[in-house]
Design an enzyme around this catalytic site. Structure first.
Site, PDB file in Angstrom:
ATOM      1  N   HIS A 168      -8.045  -5.336  -0.491  1.00  0.00           N
ATOM      2  CA  HIS A 168      -6.839  -4.678  -0.004  1.00  0.00           C
ATOM      3  C   HIS A 168      -6.482  -5.357   1.317  1.00  0.00           C
ATOM      4  O   HIS A 168      -7.343  -5.743   2.087  1.00  0.00           O
ATOM      5  CB  HIS A 168      -7.142  -3.198   0.228  1.00  0.00           C
ATOM      6  CG  HIS A 168      -5.925  -2.348   0.363  1.00  0.00           C
ATOM      7  ND1 HIS A 168      -5.206  -1.894  -0.713  1.00  0.00           N
ATOM      8  CD2 HIS A 168      -5.301  -1.849   1.454  1.00  0.00           C
ATOM      9  CE1 HIS A 168      -4.193  -1.155  -0.289  1.00  0.00           C
ATOM     10  NE2 HIS A 168      -4.227  -1.120   1.016  1.00  0.00           N
ATOM     11  N   SER A 183       0.837  -1.188   0.000  1.00  0.00           N
ATOM     12  CA  SER A 183       0.000   0.000   0.000  1.00  0.00           C
ATOM     13  C   SER A 183       0.881   1.250   0.000  1.00  0.00           C
ATOM     14  O   SER A 183       1.618   1.487  -0.943  1.00  0.00           O
ATOM     15  CB  SER A 183      -0.941  -0.050   1.202  1.00  0.00           C
ATOM     16  OG  SER A 183      -2.023   0.813   1.017  1.00  0.00           O
ATOM     17  N   ASP A 214     -10.504  -3.784  -4.714  1.00  0.00           N
ATOM     18  CA  ASP A 214      -9.673  -2.753  -4.095  1.00  0.00           C
ATOM     19  C   ASP A 214      -9.702  -1.481  -4.929  1.00  0.00           C
ATOM     20  O   ASP A 214      -9.483  -1.541  -6.145  1.00  0.00           O
ATOM     21  CB  ASP A 214      -8.238  -3.287  -3.996  1.00  0.00           C
ATOM     22  CG  ASP A 214      -7.287  -2.384  -3.236  1.00  0.00           C
ATOM     23  OD1 ASP A 214      -7.659  -1.243  -2.910  1.00  0.00           O
ATOM     24  OD2 ASP A 214      -6.153  -2.821  -2.978  1.00  0.00           O
TER      25      ASP A 214
END
Length: 405
Positions: free
Chosen positions: A376, A252, A346
């Site tokens: 995610h 991320s 996501d």
């Protein structure tokens, strides 16, 4: 290039990993040998890394779930309710984790201050809850850890160093950046991924506790990420590492930092990484693209959370266009091979796709997989989500190949 075969097995990532797109990637990463670690202490945001221990993180291997006496089976994990509207094809194990996360009843991140948000439950907490509910066993990974403080501009940051037990000689080094949208989470929250990578690759992993926003605005996290990488290039031998075999990895926000750090290393003419592993990275600024629109309400990461992360990290919205954040606008030429891992469910799915396209256009070797039916933060859930184990094994394999060259 994007792996079409993987699409057949896609692990659909649920948008909004652990409270934020990169934010609280508290999930635990699963790695080679199907090992997945879930850290009890990582459940809530703390600021310092735990000191030396060999098996402090509770870990689980997918294989063990089927073979351990009296243990539960991953195949039996199912949610109690219906699939969410944003993910009708979500995998049952992933759905169970998202359902458990919702059961905690935390306030949505965008309604909180950063300090409050760091106290919320995370996807890692939910995965641990699912493990406990289904009696999934948790064997240990034999990895030692130690903490180091290093100086950076404006202060010091902590590095948590993971070393496989019994390892001899100088090992490859992986510099790892945790998720959390540059605002939440820490090296304890993301203890599992480094532990699994250290075990699976047989490498030293250096997890970087870069300073968080809004207390430390852009470009502090990026500067700290580079400073840690530079320190490793100069001091690898002191942590039993080989200075000629260094890779970067992250999830991320950390996936963004991994790529941005490699670009900075190239520009500053120091040793560039042997490889980059970028897991559902933040890579561009358009929050109205296809995946942001389709998965704007996904969990654990949704569009409002991404907007909140951005607002907390940047000084002004002009910063969001900086190529260190907006990677698709950066000069990507000359980077080492890049592996991109995305989840289907996501908002950041298209970030990975656009980054892949720009890397290819720059002549960089890229391999990308999108896992269907997961969200995610799925990457750290190998103990309960089969697609996460596959993604971990893939990352481990990519790193081993890079180090063998």
């Amino acid at each position: 290039m994007e792996n079409k075969h993987c699409h057949l097995n896609r692990i659909k990532p649920v948008p909004g990993a652990a409270n934020i797109s990169l934010k609280n990637l508290k999930l635990v990463t699963v790695a080679g040998i199907a090992a997945v670690a879930f850290t009890f202490t990582a459940c809530k945001g703390g600021s310092s890394a735990s000191s030396s221990d060999s098996t402090s993180a509770a870990t689980t291997t997918a294989a063990a779930t089927d073979s351990a006496s009296g243990g539960g089976k991953i195949a039996d994990i199912k949610p109690k309710g219906a699939a969410p509207q944003w993910g009708p094809d979500i995998k049952p194990q992933m759905a169970a984790v998202i359902e458990k996360l919702g059961s905690f009843g935390d306030k949505p991140i965008p309604q909180l201050t950063a300090v409050e948000a760091r106290k919320n439950h995370t996807a890692a907490d939910a995965a641990m809850g699912v493990m406990q509910d289904n009696k999934i066993p948790m064997p240990d990974l034999k990895v030692d850890t130690m903490d180091k403080q290093i100086p950076v501009n404006g202060g010091n940051i902590l590095l948590k160093v993971y070393t496989p037990q019994g390892a001899t000689g100088n090992l490859p080094v992986i510099v790892y950046y945790h998720g959390g949208g540059f605002v939440i989470a820490n090296v304890n929250v993301y203890d599992s991924a480094p532990r699994v990578l250290a075990h699976g690759v047989n490498a030293v992993v250096v997890s970087v506790a870069y300073r968080l926003a809004p207390e430390n605005k852009f470009p502090t996290a990026h500067n700290d990420a580079y400073a840690a990488y530079e320190w490793v290039t100069k001091n690898a031998a002191s942590i039993k590492g080989d200075p000629n075999m260094i890779a970067v990895a992250g999830e991320s926000a950390g996936g963004n930092l991994a790529v941005a750090t490699a670009i900075a290393a190239r520009d500053k003419k120091i040793k560039t990484p042997s490889a980059i592993i970028s897991v559902y990275p933040i890579a561009q600024i358009d929050m109205n693209n296809k995946s942001y629109t389709q998965y704007q309400s996904a969990k654990p990461l949704d569009k409002p959370m991404m907007m909140w992360f951005t607002k907390n990290y940047v000084n002004t919205m002009a910063d969001a266009k900086d190529p260190r954040i907006n990677l698709v606008a950066a000069n990507l030429k000359g980077l080492p091979p890049v592996t991109i891992i995305n989840a289907e469910l996501d908002p950041l799915q298209d970030d990975g796709k656009l980054l892949e396209q720009q890397l290819k256009a720059a002549g960089v070797t890229v391999d990308r997989k999108v896992y269907d039916g997961v969200t995610h933060e799925f990457f750290g859930m190998g103990a309960v989500v089969p697609q996460a184990k596959d993604a971990n094994d893939y990352a481990v394999s990519q790193l081993k190949s890079a180090f063998d060259k």
